[in-house]
Design a protein around this motif. Sequence first.
Motif, PDB file in Angstrom:
ATOM      1  N   ILE C  31       0.841  -1.192   0.000  1.00  0.00           N
ATOM      2  CA  ILE C  31       0.000   0.000   0.000  1.00  0.00           C
ATOM      3  C   ILE C  31       0.878   1.244   0.000  1.00  0.00           C
ATOM      4  CG2 ILE C  31      -0.246  -0.130   2.548  1.00  0.00           C
ATOM      5  CD1 ILE C  31      -3.158   1.002   2.086  1.00  0.00           C
ATOM      6  N   MET C  32       0.457   2.211  -0.788  1.00  0.00           N
ATOM      7  CA  MET C  32       1.117   3.511  -0.797  1.00  0.00           C
ATOM      8  C   MET C  32       0.141   4.533  -0.248  1.00  0.00           C
ATOM      9  SD  MET C  32       2.622   5.832  -3.963  1.00  0.00           S
ATOM     10  CE  MET C  32       3.540   7.334  -3.554  1.00  0.00           C
ATOM     11  N   TYR C  33       0.672   5.387   0.618  1.00  0.00           N
ATOM     12  CA  TYR C  33      -0.080   6.536   1.101  1.00  0.00           C
ATOM     13  C   TYR C  33       0.641   7.764   0.561  1.00  0.00           C
ATOM     14  CZ  TYR C  33      -1.500   2.993   4.577  1.00  0.00           C
ATOM     15  OH  TYR C  33      -1.958   1.858   5.203  1.00  0.00           O
ATOM     16  N   GLY C  34      -0.067   8.779   0.121  1.00  0.00           N
ATOM     17  CA  GLY C  34       0.688   9.906  -0.422  1.00  0.00           C
ATOM     18  C   GLY C  34      -0.115  11.164  -0.615  1.00  0.00           C
ATOM     19  N   TYR C  35       0.633  12.237  -0.695  1.00  0.00           N
ATOM     20  CA  TYR C  35       0.059  13.553  -0.977  1.00  0.00           C
ATOM     21  C   TYR C  35       0.867  14.148  -2.116  1.00  0.00           C
ATOM     22  CZ  TYR C  35      -2.002  18.129  -0.243  1.00  0.00           C
ATOM     23  OH  TYR C  35      -2.691  19.308  -0.419  1.00  0.00           O
ATOM     24  N   ILE C  43       5.213   9.190  -9.229  1.00  0.00           N
ATOM     25  CA  ILE C  43       5.255   7.910  -8.502  1.00  0.00           C
ATOM     26  C   ILE C  43       3.818   7.490  -8.185  1.00  0.00           C
ATOM     27  CG2 ILE C  43       6.035   6.698  -6.425  1.00  0.00           C
ATOM     28  CD1 ILE C  43       8.396   8.648  -6.287  1.00  0.00           C
ATOM     29  N   MET C  44       3.050   8.456  -7.675  1.00  0.00           N
ATOM     30  CA  MET C  44       1.637   8.193  -7.386  1.00  0.00           C
ATOM     31  C   MET C  44       0.839   7.910  -8.650  1.00  0.00           C
ATOM     32  SD  MET C  44       0.852  10.939  -4.352  1.00  0.00           S
ATOM     33  CE  MET C  44      -0.209  11.677  -5.523  1.00  0.00           C
ATOM     34  N   HIS C  45       1.160   8.644  -9.700  1.00  0.00           N
ATOM     35  CA  HIS C  45       0.393   8.449 -10.930  1.00  0.00           C
ATOM     36  C   HIS C  45       0.580   7.021 -11.458  1.00  0.00           C
ATOM     37  CE1 HIS C  45       0.712  13.066 -11.846  1.00  0.00           C
ATOM     38  NE2 HIS C  45       0.223  12.803 -10.660  1.00  0.00           N
ATOM     39  N   TYR C  46       1.835   6.573 -11.483  1.00  0.00           N
ATOM     40  CA  TYR C  46       2.073   5.220 -11.977  1.00  0.00           C
ATOM     41  C   TYR C  46       1.484   4.194 -11.007  1.00  0.00           C
ATOM     42  CZ  TYR C  46       5.138   7.199 -15.525  1.00  0.00           C
ATOM     43  OH  TYR C  46       5.626   7.897 -16.581  1.00  0.00           O
ATOM     44  N   PHE C  82       4.507   2.363   2.101  1.00  0.00           N
ATOM     45  CA  PHE C  82       5.473   3.423   1.813  1.00  0.00           C
ATOM     46  C   PHE C  82       4.765   4.701   1.397  1.00  0.00           C
ATOM     47  CE2 PHE C  82       5.946   3.970  -2.896  1.00  0.00           C
ATOM     48  CZ  PHE C  82       5.009   3.037  -3.311  1.00  0.00           C
ATOM     49  N   THR C  83       5.549   5.757   1.344  1.00  0.00           N
ATOM     50  CA  THR C  83       5.047   7.035   0.852  1.00  0.00           C
ATOM     51  C   THR C  83       6.195   7.725   0.121  1.00  0.00           C
ATOM     52  OG1 THR C  83       3.903   9.098   1.428  1.00  0.00           O
ATOM     53  CG2 THR C  83       5.553   8.315   2.981  1.00  0.00           C
TER      54      THR C  83
END
Lengths: 264, 264, 361, 361, 101, 101, 194, 194
Positions: C31-35, C43-46, C82-83
């Motif tokens: 799981i990724m958490y992000g802002y 990174i979030m987009h992919y 990760f984030t």
Amino acid sequence: MAIAAQPQMPRVWRAESKPHKFCPGCGHGIVLKALGEAVDALGIQERTIFGCDIGCSLLSWDFFNLDTIQTHHGRTTPVLVGIKRARPELVVVSYMGDGGAYAIGAQHLVSSASRNDLVTIIVVNNTVYAMTGGQMAPTTLPGQKTETTPYGRDVELTGRPMLGPELVAAIAPPGAYVARGSVANVVQLKNYIQKGLENQIQGRGIAFIEALSSCPTNWRTNAAETWRFLEKEMSAYFPVGELRTPEEKPAARLREVPAHGPKP
Amino acid sequence: MAIAAQPQMPRVWRAESKPHKFCPGCGHGIVLKALGEAVDALGIQERTIFGCDIGCSLLSWDFFNLDTIQTHHGRTTPVLVGIKRARPELVVVSYMGDGGAYAIGAQHLVSSASRNDLVTIIVVNNTVYAMTGGQMAPTTLPGQKTETTPYGRDVELTGRPMLGPELVAAIAPPGAYVARGSVANVVQLKNYIQKGLENQIQGRGIAFIEALSSCPTNWRTNAAETWRFLEKEMSAYFPVGELRTPEEKPAARLREVPAHGPKP
Amino acid sequence: MATKPITGEQRAFMTGNEVVAWAALAAGADIMYGYPITPQNEIMHYWTRMAPKYERAFLQTEDEISAGFTTVGGVLAGKRAFTATAGPGNVLMQEAMAMAEMMRLPTVVVVTQRGGPSTATVIYSQQELNLTCFGGNGEGLRIVYSPASHDELFTYVIKAFNSAWKYRFPTFVLGDGYQSKMREPVTLFDPEERGINMEVCRPMVGLPGLPGEERDPAHLRNTYNLEDELYQVLTDSIREYEAMASEVAEWDAWSADEAEVLVIAHGVVSRAARAAVEALRQGGVQAGYFRSITLRPFPVDALRPLASRARHLLVVESAYGQLQRLVQASLYGLETPVSGYLRPGMGITPEEVARAVHSLI
Amino acid sequence: MATKPITGEQRAFMTGNEVVAWAALAAGADIMYGYPITPQNEIMHYWTRMAPKYERAFLQTEDEISAGFTTVGGVLAGKRAFTATAGPGNVLMQEAMAMAEMMRLPTVVVVTQRGGPSTATVIYSQQELNLTCFGGNGEGLRIVYSPASHDELFTYVIKAFNSAWKYRFPTFVLGDGYQSKMREPVTLFDPEERGINMEVCRPMVGLPGLPGEERDPAHLRNTYNLEDELYQVLTDSIREYEAMASEVAEWDAWSADEAEVLVIAHGVVSRAARAAVEALRQGGVQAGYFRSITLRPFPVDALRPLASRARHLLVVESAYGQLQRLVQASLYGLETPVSGYLRPGMGITPEEVARAVHSLI
Amino acid sequence: MSVAFKPITTENGKGIFHLFPALCKGCGLCIEKCPVDTIGWARQLGAFGTPVVEPGHGKPCIACKKCQLVCPDAAIWIERRNGQGRTDALTAAPQAPGNEK
Amino acid sequence: MSVAFKPITTENGKGIFHLFPALCKGCGLCIEKCPVDTIGWARQLGAFGTPVVEPGHGKPCIACKKCQLVCPDAAIWIERRNGQGRTDALTAAPQAPGNEK
Amino acid sequence: MALNLKIALAGEGGQGVQSVAEILTEAAYHAGYQPLYIPNFGVEQRGGVSVAFVQISEAPVSAPKFTTGDIVVALSHRAVERARQYVGPETLLVFDASLADDVRRVYGEGQKSLAVPALAIAKEGLHPRVFNVIILGVLVGVTGFLERRDVEQALERQFGHKFAQDPSLKELNYRALERGYLLGSERLEVGNRI
Amino acid sequence: MALNLKIALAGEGGQGVQSVAEILTEAAYHAGYQPLYIPNFGVEQRGGVSVAFVQISEAPVSAPKFTTGDIVVALSHRAVERARQYVGPETLLVFDASLADDVRRVYGEGQKSLAVPALAIAKEGLHPRVFNVIILGVLVGVTGFLERRDVEQALERQFGHKFAQDPSLKELNYRALERGYLLGSERLEVGNRI
Ligand SMILES: Cc1ncc(C[n+]2csc(CCOP(=O)(O)OP(=O)(O)O)c2C)c(N)n1
Ligand SMILES: Cc1ncc(C[n+]2csc(CCOP(=O)(O)OP(=O)(O)O)c2C)c(N)n1
Ligand code: SF4
Ligand code: SF4
Ligand code: SF4
Ligand code: SF4
Ligand code: SF4
Ligand code: SF4
Ligand SMILES: [Mg+2]
Ligand SMILES: [Mg+2]
């Protein structure tokens, strides 16, 4: 001397920095036109401080002939509240995007609303994080595709679009002014912003205006689609109108922080 | 063997850490009794994760026979949301004070509400920052004396008490459960908390329960004054009752995050 | 179970942000958490594009504070979480990382440094070294990798998960905006096929068994009542940190022995440093090159003998002396003179490094 | 105008937090912004009690992020504004301080260090040195005073306002929980009567005259589009920082020349260090004492010759090597061996220091 | 205003259409809002190297000023043919009290 | 429960008043809530070195359990004289399903 | 020495210099080279000069940016100025022929350069949209290390989905590429000298 | 050598050790000494052992805490244990007489100590509220460096507003002080030896 026709910019716009830095068709330009007209109408140019956020609003850091401070993402309201508390004679305008207002800066919004801070907050709701390239914002519509909702916003996983004015209206004390306008109705929007500035000047309380706005770059829309998304889809979800008017409370409150020590 | 009379603690209370660390007459103990009863009633001890904030709530870090994580001031909800997103089968309880919920953590509250996160949030409203010695909280009553409002809270300068459940109710999507109880009515409070836990278990949406609570230490009240302040002054300002019930939305949503790689 | 994202070795030409997303997938990140923040966004987009295909999860949080603390929640729950962040986001992330440091939580954060301080630029710098190594109100008990190429970005993102879960210190991959946005060839691989075993992720809460009856409940805290209690906890952590340091420290050196000028750099700048040193050697200048791959723990045992045998040290960085301070503090006691070629927020080319070396000899 | 809070010299027995509040009043501070945190709270308690009497203002904010940014607003408006915080609050405060650093805003922050990392303890430590000197995503262009007694707390809070407004770097007074909570005698005074002129506070926004017509508008930003623009701004700031460094750096030394062991400390710990050195001297041990009053800029010019003539250096701190790293980096090139007596989060007594010195000789 | 913008002035219907190519970014928002569809793309390029707009593509202009209102860049000024352009409420810059020069 | 608390047990009116001095912090909340004012200070000291409470200071106990309900420290257990104390909803610890041992 | 090419391209936001860089490096990558491409980026989504840094080498490229380009492409007024810093005495400056005055003003007469009437060709013979593909063709021609096929495949990867929708677009692009290639390959000797 | 006194007081939250320390140092300050007093504090508002560190000297005091006290006061069960770390061979341990067993258990028989029946006196002769004032008196008596007047003035500063409301309270406090003083001054020689 006969002057050639000149653009009808609000007087407080700074012509030297035009064309401004926003994209073609960006609603920020329209909101700032409404704000400029309102400042002009009230004749408060000399005592107005304009604060812009990180987000596309930062592109307005040299937009006006107003003392302007470009702050951090979500932190414009605290900076301007800090100014206002120190110099209550100034009129402070906190200008930001939906991400700055409803996500990273939500604690400041909630707190300024509950404190009834004398600040006029203008939030540009364009349903995306525009500056960073179009990720989901708290205001992204259900099913809307963004860079972080590539398959469309799933309300079960990410919730529903934030209703900012409704939130502020739910907690702000009497004297608050809360409205939602749209760049599709510039006259009304200017009107709301002007009332919001008056509310601060009269010391009644917080003024909060959300403006539905366009971001053709991240929406990847042409002009016709831009208007359709704004006027049909957004307006259906975010009702335009006044949510709180300050008549409940008489104009009054003016606080003074006197100068100390060897000030100029 | 005949067992001598024993205290009627909820089964999920941890007797080894009793007497607990709260002051005499502290409402936290009553709220945690209501929570304990609710967990017992639902039989979810094995899958409940309890998170406590910084604030007097931290004193409950070894309160229960529950896996417990004591987090940072205002950050309990994100930590538990992080857990819930990773392991949806768990039941997560985010326990904090009014300062943690409505001041430093307000952005998390607003965002979890708008995302309809599957978390049960319990906020202990004692009108002060108790842990730090009794400063003004967002919930301090008008005129109330605290360490940072030594001459009484001036609503013109510092605003009015925050209405937390009202705020959450204004923005949470259908499926949310929102209520305000009081330690003066433990049965009702337990009821609300139990409904809040059920709401999460059924995957309907966020559950938010504020509990009006006592802080004799910082109020500097004796028992009689404590009850009076709680039942007369606080209850007058903060109406007790349910603000949102989840009937609007059918129970459903269960997300799974499957394990990857060589996990146990 | 979902199919593996990568099988065999796959050669590709892509941006660093894309590499990070693939690396996290390959590492079995759950799981990724992000802002959002530039230059980390893609990174979030992919990740959001690929995650559903491989049954991974994503949560967009309200800010970096929340991204940090939800990541903490993810690892507490026993997931490889990760984030990613940068700049002002990295500043905010420190609150959660201070908690992770105290509680020994295996968080993984990818940092893509941008100009600083403040919002500054969205582009590039190496000004977050100090923040990433020592941010927060603690002693910097962290592991920080500074990769220099897309191949390393891939390798060290995978390694970060393993180091985090093995040693239980918050772990960072310190990239930068250039690496994020540039495209270059890279080889992606499945770690297992390369013989890399992913560390098992054990949950810290939500364990099986009825707490208090079948097992002790997990009562995790970061707050202590007495100085002495805290001191004990810190002393234990410091001991464990120092014990693993030589195991974890990594570096790279080239023609570094008896160098007339030993050029010291990290991250993408080390590529310019190495290119300059190669060119200088060809031109007959006895230059050497040393690169710190781990910034925390700093590979002092490797550097010290090389530095002591060099005639000059030249620290090259896109910051104003952050690496240099680390180098000087670590090498205290040596007399080899140190200079810095310090360009906060600016890219550095081999030509500039060569010029700086020449100015020393 | 309100009456002066202090006339003449006033001797008192009070806590350090009370001293800070009086110092801010005496310095003519106009407004305090703050969020509660132990052990800083009583600064706010005293300020809120006294401020109305002297027509000063106060705003309790929603968190330390807001306390930092409202303070930024206060100084932009031309007011002598300040805040106070500690521990995790200091971590959060860094976001605003990074902006102040970039924009050269004369913010004043009083830090009362507590145990770290994370929430840790509400008591005491010296673990926020690194954070306060170098926090944020920048280069640490800050002024940091580390007072050791209530008299100094009073003096340096006043001086902090002057240094901030004179040099335009964010300025910190780095106290600690012991100093906050302990009572000891102190002499309060009116700075003017001591010949201390308070720097004039000039507003940066809200200036007189119609902007764009009678004067240029103030267009203040912290974001730049190009690496080169940022580099220019940073280079200017760094130059000015380095130019003022020798003017601002302060230190204290005692019997420090040719010391067999030179004990180096800062803040309240330096009292134990000095007492130990005095006792050791009486016992015939050639110990010396050096104390950094400014941690940023670090008084390297004063320390270097003393350190080079000493036989051992002993850094004593209630942290794990934060001062030591600064000392080693600053003294790089010397060969005098350095040891540390490092006690993160623990108070240090003269006896302990003396014992540590003895163990070196 | 120390900066001057050169207009392209086109009389059309009831309006005098002043278009400032240095400001027009070619977004097309005005085109969509014109009730008589008179606005269309011109050959001239504007601020971003994209075509600017001009009237005369549909029915005659009725001087409703909608185009001027919505233009985010203040690139259009519609004067009514009777020359009252500068007096309209939102679209003209009013004199701030006390600021007459 | 691996810990045992020693009660002071007092029969009064309809109730059996079990007070656990190791838990009672002497806050007095129960005293205020007793509808028959039967609770008052005892001589015995509790967890914080302050007096604990006891019944018998007013009218006889009606076993309403209000005192037990509000006690933040679970220091009171009221048994009804018929011995049904453990079955009341909020105040007794119900068996969690599947947890019977 | 082996191929080691540094190209900086500068243009307005809409002119598509980043696409040129992307296609060129994609092509080079598939042809077995070790390209490195990095765009510049700022806070503005649109507006501002856009710069692309391309390096193509047989060995891995060292630093992502460089001091001086072998070829520098300037496609607008502002780009001519902005690109100045990457132009050295040996640099070949490629520019749109319409900018000849600007180039003379900024660089004087001595600069090694190649004026390409790409705008004119695009507007008249082809379509403004393929302006940048003409430039791509010029670069392929000038540098001479790529097979035509490599470039076409890269074009296909980039625009394939659009070509599928509108086959005439494909034809347009191929023609633009060809036109540019012819213009560039006349200067192939330059490419060889690099 | 000049006066340089280190006292650690430990008790339960409600026992008022911090007040004792405050009054004692106030008195010393007004008597011309350089006292330093620091309370310990933790996250719990109530509960937990409360410790006060007092140093009184003629010259400014160095470190706020110390390794070993000249006098250590322990007023509760838990305090007897907690205070252990501040007690050295030369330390005078003052404790409430009711804790004799605890003291013996923790410190053995050899510890230099003074048992004060303060609880008993307070409960019987006086009032539980002035328990700590008896202890204050003991310390004044044992150390012998303060004038009675100094202490009374400090008491007045601390409780003056309460005394004004209830004059009997004043009398009670003065009597408690006196009782303690007498108990302490019997051991004055100890104070002198320090
Ligand atoms: C602390 C921090 N986090 C993240 C960012 C990156 N960032 C810059 S603008 C932005 C979003 C802007 O969205 P919004 O506020 O809606 O404004 P818009 O650009 O849409 O007008 C983000 C996340 C930042 N600059 N600072
Ligand atoms: C980042 C940070 N800021 C401030 C604090 C100090 N602090 C600890 S508890 C607290 C207030 C607690 O008040 P509330 O949340 O209402 O809980 P209560 O103690 O009243 O139950 C504060 C400000 C902290 N620990 N961390
Ligand atoms: S990205 Fe969107 S919001 Fe930002 S300037 Fe462009 S159109 Fe406006
Ligand atoms: S201070 Fe108040 S809230 Fe905290 S434990 Fe004591 S009574 Fe409860
Ligand atoms: S004024 Fe009205 S009718 Fe005339 S061009 Fe503009 S929108 Fe069309
Ligand atoms: S709305 Fe304005 S900028 Fe857009 S095309 Fe029309 S005139 Fe040009
Ligand atoms: S409520 Fe409980 S703790 Fe309080 S006095 Fe009564 S029995 Fe004791
Ligand atoms: S059960 Fe009811 S009547 Fe009996 S003591 Fe308790 S409160 Fe009083
Ligand atoms: Mg937005
Ligand atoms: Mg509270």
